[in-house]
Design a protein around this motif. Structure first.
Motif, PDB file in Angstrom:
ATOM      1  N   ARG A 128       0.828  -1.207   0.000  1.00 43.26           N
ATOM      2  CA  ARG A 128       0.000   0.000   0.000  1.00 43.26           C
ATOM      3  C   ARG A 128       0.872   1.271   0.000  1.00 43.26           C
ATOM      4  NH1 ARG A 128      -3.593  -3.086  -1.131  1.00 43.26           N
ATOM      5  NH2 ARG A 128      -5.563  -3.394   0.003  1.00 43.26           N
ATOM      6  N   PRO A 129       1.855   1.378  -0.866  1.00 42.47           N
ATOM      7  CA  PRO A 129       2.730   2.561  -0.816  1.00 42.47           C
ATOM      8  C   PRO A 129       1.983   3.867  -1.050  1.00 42.47           C
ATOM      9  CG  PRO A 129       3.078   1.325  -2.853  1.00 42.47           C
ATOM     10  CD  PRO A 129       2.233   0.466  -1.963  1.00 42.47           C
ATOM     11  N   GLU A 130       0.864   3.810  -1.772  1.00 40.63           N
ATOM     12  CA  GLU A 130       0.097   5.022  -2.040  1.00 40.63           C
ATOM     13  C   GLU A 130      -0.582   5.573  -0.790  1.00 40.63           C
ATOM     14  OE1 GLU A 130      -2.833   1.667  -2.313  1.00 40.63           O
ATOM     15  OE2 GLU A 130      -0.744   1.995  -2.922  1.00 40.63           O
ATOM     16  N   ARG A 131      -0.694   4.767   0.250  1.00 39.49           N
ATOM     17  CA  ARG A 131      -1.336   5.207   1.488  1.00 39.49           C
ATOM     18  C   ARG A 131      -0.326   5.649   2.533  1.00 39.49           C
ATOM     19  NH1 ARG A 131      -7.234   2.889   2.366  1.00 39.49           N
ATOM     20  NH2 ARG A 131      -7.248   4.993   3.248  1.00 39.49           N
ATOM     21  N   VAL A 132       0.972   5.649   2.186  1.00 35.62           N
ATOM     22  CA  VAL A 132       2.034   5.927   3.154  1.00 35.62           C
ATOM     23  C   VAL A 132       2.870   7.117   2.690  1.00 35.62           C
ATOM     24  CG1 VAL A 132       4.065   4.978   4.317  1.00 35.62           C
ATOM     25  CG2 VAL A 132       2.098   3.496   3.836  1.00 35.62           C
ATOM     26  N   ALA A 133       3.055   8.099   3.581  1.00 43.56           N
ATOM     27  CA  ALA A 133       3.899   9.258   3.277  1.00 43.56           C
ATOM     28  C   ALA A 133       5.337   9.042   3.722  1.00 43.56           C
ATOM     29  CB  ALA A 133       3.327  10.513   3.952  1.00 43.56           C
ATOM     30  N   GLY A 134       5.525   8.196   4.710  1.00 47.05           N
ATOM     31  CA  GLY A 134       6.855   7.868   5.225  1.00 47.05           C
ATOM     32  C   GLY A 134       6.699   6.758   6.242  1.00 47.05           C
ATOM     33  N   VAL A 135       7.740   5.932   6.399  1.00 43.85           N
ATOM     34  CA  VAL A 135       7.639   4.782   7.292  1.00 43.85           C
ATOM     35  C   VAL A 135       8.879   4.698   8.180  1.00 43.85           C
ATOM     36  CG1 VAL A 135       8.553   3.228   5.504  1.00 43.85           C
ATOM     37  CG2 VAL A 135       7.239   2.279   7.409  1.00 43.85           C
ATOM     38  N   ALA A 136       8.648   4.479   9.481  1.00 45.06           N
ATOM     39  CA  ALA A 136       9.729   4.309  10.453  1.00 45.06           C
ATOM     40  C   ALA A 136       9.577   2.940  11.097  1.00 45.06           C
ATOM     41  CB  ALA A 136       9.697   5.404  11.511  1.00 45.06           C
ATOM     42  N   LEU A 137      10.658   2.175  11.106  1.00 48.40           N
ATOM     43  CA  LEU A 137      10.636   0.790  11.564  1.00 48.40           C
ATOM     44  C   LEU A 137      11.608   0.635  12.727  1.00 48.40           C
ATOM     45  CD1 LEU A 137      11.040  -0.731   7.986  1.00 48.40           C
ATOM     46  CD2 LEU A 137       8.884  -0.222   9.162  1.00 48.40           C
ATOM     47  N   ALA A 138      11.094   0.295  13.885  1.00 48.05           N
ATOM     48  CA  ALA A 138      11.937   0.176  15.069  1.00 48.05           C
ATOM     49  C   ALA A 138      12.037  -1.276  15.510  1.00 48.05           C
ATOM     50  CB  ALA A 138      11.372   1.029  16.212  1.00 48.05           C
ATOM     51  N   ALA A 139      13.266  -1.791  15.530  1.00 47.02           N
ATOM     52  CA  ALA A 139      13.579  -3.078  16.153  1.00 47.02           C
ATOM     53  C   ALA A 139      12.809  -4.248  15.562  1.00 47.02           C
ATOM     54  CB  ALA A 139      13.333  -2.999  17.662  1.00 47.02           C
ATOM     55  N   ALA A 140      12.655  -4.268  14.245  1.00 45.81           N
ATOM     56  CA  ALA A 140      12.006  -5.421  13.607  1.00 45.81           C
ATOM     57  C   ALA A 140      12.850  -6.671  13.824  1.00 45.81           C
ATOM     58  CB  ALA A 140      11.831  -5.170  12.111  1.00 45.81           C
ATOM     59  N   GLY A 141      12.186  -7.803  13.996  1.00 45.42           N
ATOM     60  CA  GLY A 141      12.920  -9.061  14.168  1.00 45.42           C
ATOM     61  C   GLY A 141      13.542  -9.541  12.869  1.00 45.42           C
ATOM     62  N   TRP A 142      12.842  -9.326  11.750  1.00 45.14           N
ATOM     63  CA  TRP A 142      13.362  -9.709  10.438  1.00 45.14           C
ATOM     64  C   TRP A 142      12.568  -8.969   9.380  1.00 45.14           C
ATOM     65  CZ3 TRP A 142      10.492 -13.311   7.175  1.00 45.14           C
ATOM     66  CH2 TRP A 142       9.313 -13.762   7.767  1.00 45.14           C
ATOM     67  N   TYR A 143      13.004  -9.088   8.124  1.00 44.26           N
ATOM     68  CA  TYR A 143      12.491  -8.220   7.068  1.00 44.26           C
ATOM     69  C   TYR A 143      12.183  -9.005   5.801  1.00 44.26           C
ATOM     70  CZ  TYR A 143      14.613  -4.570   9.974  1.00 44.26           C
ATOM     71  OH  TYR A 143      14.968  -3.754  11.018  1.00 44.26           O
ATOM     72  N   THR A 144      11.305  -8.430   4.985  1.00 43.53           N
ATOM     73  CA  THR A 144      11.118  -8.891   3.615  1.00 43.53           C
ATOM     74  C   THR A 144      12.206  -8.241   2.769  1.00 43.53           C
ATOM     75  OG1 THR A 144       8.727  -9.200   3.869  1.00 43.53           O
ATOM     76  CG2 THR A 144       9.568  -8.854   1.625  1.00 43.53           C
ATOM     77  N   PHE A 145      13.096  -9.058   2.219  1.00 44.65           N
ATOM     78  CA  PHE A 145      14.248  -8.525   1.482  1.00 44.65           C
ATOM     79  C   PHE A 145      13.875  -8.235   0.025  1.00 44.65           C
ATOM     80  CE2 PHE A 145      17.024  -8.635   4.862  1.00 44.65           C
ATOM     81  CZ  PHE A 145      18.328  -8.328   4.492  1.00 44.65           C
ATOM     82  N   PRO A 146      14.560  -7.253  -0.578  1.00 50.02           N
ATOM     83  CA  PRO A 146      14.252  -6.847  -1.955  1.00 50.02           C
ATOM     84  C   PRO A 146      14.818  -7.811  -2.991  1.00 50.02           C
ATOM     85  CG  PRO A 146      16.042  -5.502  -1.112  1.00 50.02           C
ATOM     86  CD  PRO A 146      15.571  -6.370   0.043  1.00 50.02           C
ATOM     87  N   THR A 147      14.289  -9.032  -2.997  1.00 46.74           N
ATOM     88  CA  THR A 147      14.745 -10.037  -3.958  1.00 46.74           C
ATOM     89  C   THR A 147      13.562 -10.876  -4.409  1.00 46.74           C
ATOM     90  OG1 THR A 147      16.138 -11.982  -4.271  1.00 46.74           O
ATOM     91  CG2 THR A 147      15.355 -11.570  -2.040  1.00 46.74           C
ATOM     92  N   VAL A 148      13.498 -11.192  -5.687  1.00 56.34           N
ATOM     93  CA  VAL A 148      12.450 -12.070  -6.198  1.00 56.34           C
ATOM     94  C   VAL A 148      12.874 -13.530  -6.105  1.00 56.34           C
ATOM     95  CG1 VAL A 148      11.482 -10.319  -7.727  1.00 56.34           C
ATOM     96  CG2 VAL A 148      13.315 -11.821  -8.567  1.00 56.34           C
ATOM     97  N   ALA A 149      14.070 -13.766  -5.621  1.00 55.13           N
ATOM     98  CA  ALA A 149      14.558 -15.141  -5.479  1.00 55.13           C
ATOM     99  C   ALA A 149      13.939 -15.834  -4.270  1.00 55.13           C
ATOM    100  CB  ALA A 149      16.081 -15.143  -5.357  1.00 55.13           C
ATOM    101  N   ALA A 150      13.294 -15.070  -3.388  1.00 62.20           N
ATOM    102  CA  ALA A 150      12.653 -15.644  -2.208  1.00 62.20           C
ATOM    103  C   ALA A 150      11.179 -15.244  -2.198  1.00 62.20           C
ATOM    104  CB  ALA A 150      13.336 -15.156  -0.932  1.00 62.20           C
ATOM    105  N   SER A 151      10.350 -16.112  -1.629  1.00 65.26           N
ATOM    106  CA  SER A 151       8.911 -15.864  -1.574  1.00 65.26           C
ATOM    107  C   SER A 151       8.543 -15.057  -0.336  1.00 65.26           C
ATOM    108  CB  SER A 151       8.153 -17.195  -1.571  1.00 65.26           C
ATOM    109  OG  SER A 151       8.385 -17.902  -2.764  1.00 65.26           O
ATOM    110  N   PHE A 152       7.476 -14.283  -0.452  1.00 63.54           N
ATOM    111  CA  PHE A 152       6.947 -13.532   0.676  1.00 63.54           C
ATOM    112  C   PHE A 152       6.574 -14.498   1.804  1.00 63.54           C
ATOM    113  CE2 PHE A 152       3.701 -11.377   3.117  1.00 63.54           C
ATOM    114  CZ  PHE A 152       4.203 -10.091   3.209  1.00 63.54           C
ATOM    115  N   PRO A 153       6.884 -14.144   3.051  1.00 63.52           N
ATOM    116  CA  PRO A 153       7.352 -12.848   3.540  1.00 63.52           C
ATOM    117  C   PRO A 153       8.866 -12.654   3.558  1.00 63.52           C
ATOM    118  CG  PRO A 153       6.814 -14.249   5.391  1.00 63.52           C
ATOM    119  CD  PRO A 153       6.470 -15.034   4.163  1.00 63.52           C
TER     120      PRO A 153
END
Length: 281
Positions: A128-153
């Motif tokens: 939903r990037p169109e609904r977000v003006a900016g995003v701040a992420l504090a202390a996430a345990g892990w992330y969705t990485f910018p690669t199509v080689a792996a499936s979501f999440p």
């Protein structure tokens, strides 16, 4: 309650009009600024939405920023961090969409999450990037990485993404982003998702994973020919306890300054040449 009848001065608990079992908190400052994006605060697995929202009330009063905080309960929104739930009526993305629709309409929001909430926040911004003006992420345990080689999440291929959702990574890449993590957030506690692949690709603690994700976004932006839109803040004297992060690390103040930059300057983020060396002033 309608938008015009929401009282100012205290957080108010609401039930979603389209699903009365889904609740959220709303705070309206004494002098709200209708041009200011609202701030959505997303709790972690402790589900203390009120505690996270209250950390931003003084700033909200100074700036005229409206605050919203979803309450993703354990029974109906298990797995909200990964955009999944056991709620047959709404998945968590649709729930936040509905909260925004019935409070601030189509105004893009500032989106903040802590721990599991940071996992939800960056994945919501991916779809939903169109609904977000900016995003701040504090202390996430892990992330969705910018690669199509792996499936979501884990990556950008659809995988376990709900069928009604689609990732818009080019739009997400352009969003102003701030990743925050305590310099002591290096413990492998039971809440940290760990497996051999995840540890190898993202790191074995939250500080390492935040650093690796920011670096991966930097590479993706460079490959796309874009300027950086991601900032890393390593908060001194902070581990993973959110109360410690706010009381000792003043993490909420770093978040507020970042969002002030977003509102005042549009694209505040500077390139991160060496993510491991970026720290809070």
């Amino acid at each position: 309650m309608t938008r015009s009848s929401v009282p100012a001065g205290a957080p108010v608990k609401h039930r979603l009009a389209t699903d009365h079992r889904t609740r959220y908190l709303r705070f309206v400052p004494g002098n709200p600024d209708p041009q200011r994006p609202p701030l959505v605060c997303v709790h972690g697995i402790s589900r203390d939405a009120e505690g996270h929202l209250e950390a931003f009330i003084d700033w909200a009063e100074r700036t005229g920023t409206e605050l919203l905080a979803p309450l993703f309960d354990r029974r109906r929104y298990r797995g909200y961090q990964r955009l999944r739930s056991s709620n047959r009526t709404l998945h968590p993305v649709a729930a936040l969409d509905a909260m925004l629709d019935e409070t601030v309409g189509d105004r893009p929001c500032l989106l903040y999450g802590f721990s599991g909430g940071a996992q939800f926040a960056h994945r919501y911004a991916l779809v939903r990037p169109e609904r977000v003006a900016g995003v701040a992420l504090a202390a996430a345990g892990w992330y969705t990485f910018p690669t199509v080689a792996a499936s979501f999440p884990y990556g950008l291929s659809p995988g376990r993404l709900p069928a009604s959702l689609a990732i818009d990574f080019p739009a997400f890449l352009q969003l102003p982003k701030c990743v925050l993590v305590g310099d002591r957030d290096v413990e492998r506690d039971p809440a940290l998702r760990s497996n051999r692949v995840l540890d190898r690709e993202q790191g074995d603690n939250r500080l390492a994973r935040a650093t690796a994700w920011v670096a991966a976004l930097e590479r993706a932006a460079s490959k796309a020919g874009q300027a950086s839109a991601c900032r890393l803040v390593v908060v001194p004297e902070a581990g993973h306890d959110w109360q410690e992060c706010y009381a000792q690390g003043r993490m909420h103040e770093h978040v507020a300054r970042f969002f002030d930059d977003v509102c005042n300057a549009g694209q505040p983020c500077k390139p991160v040449a060496d993510a491991t060396s970026v720290a809070a002033p």
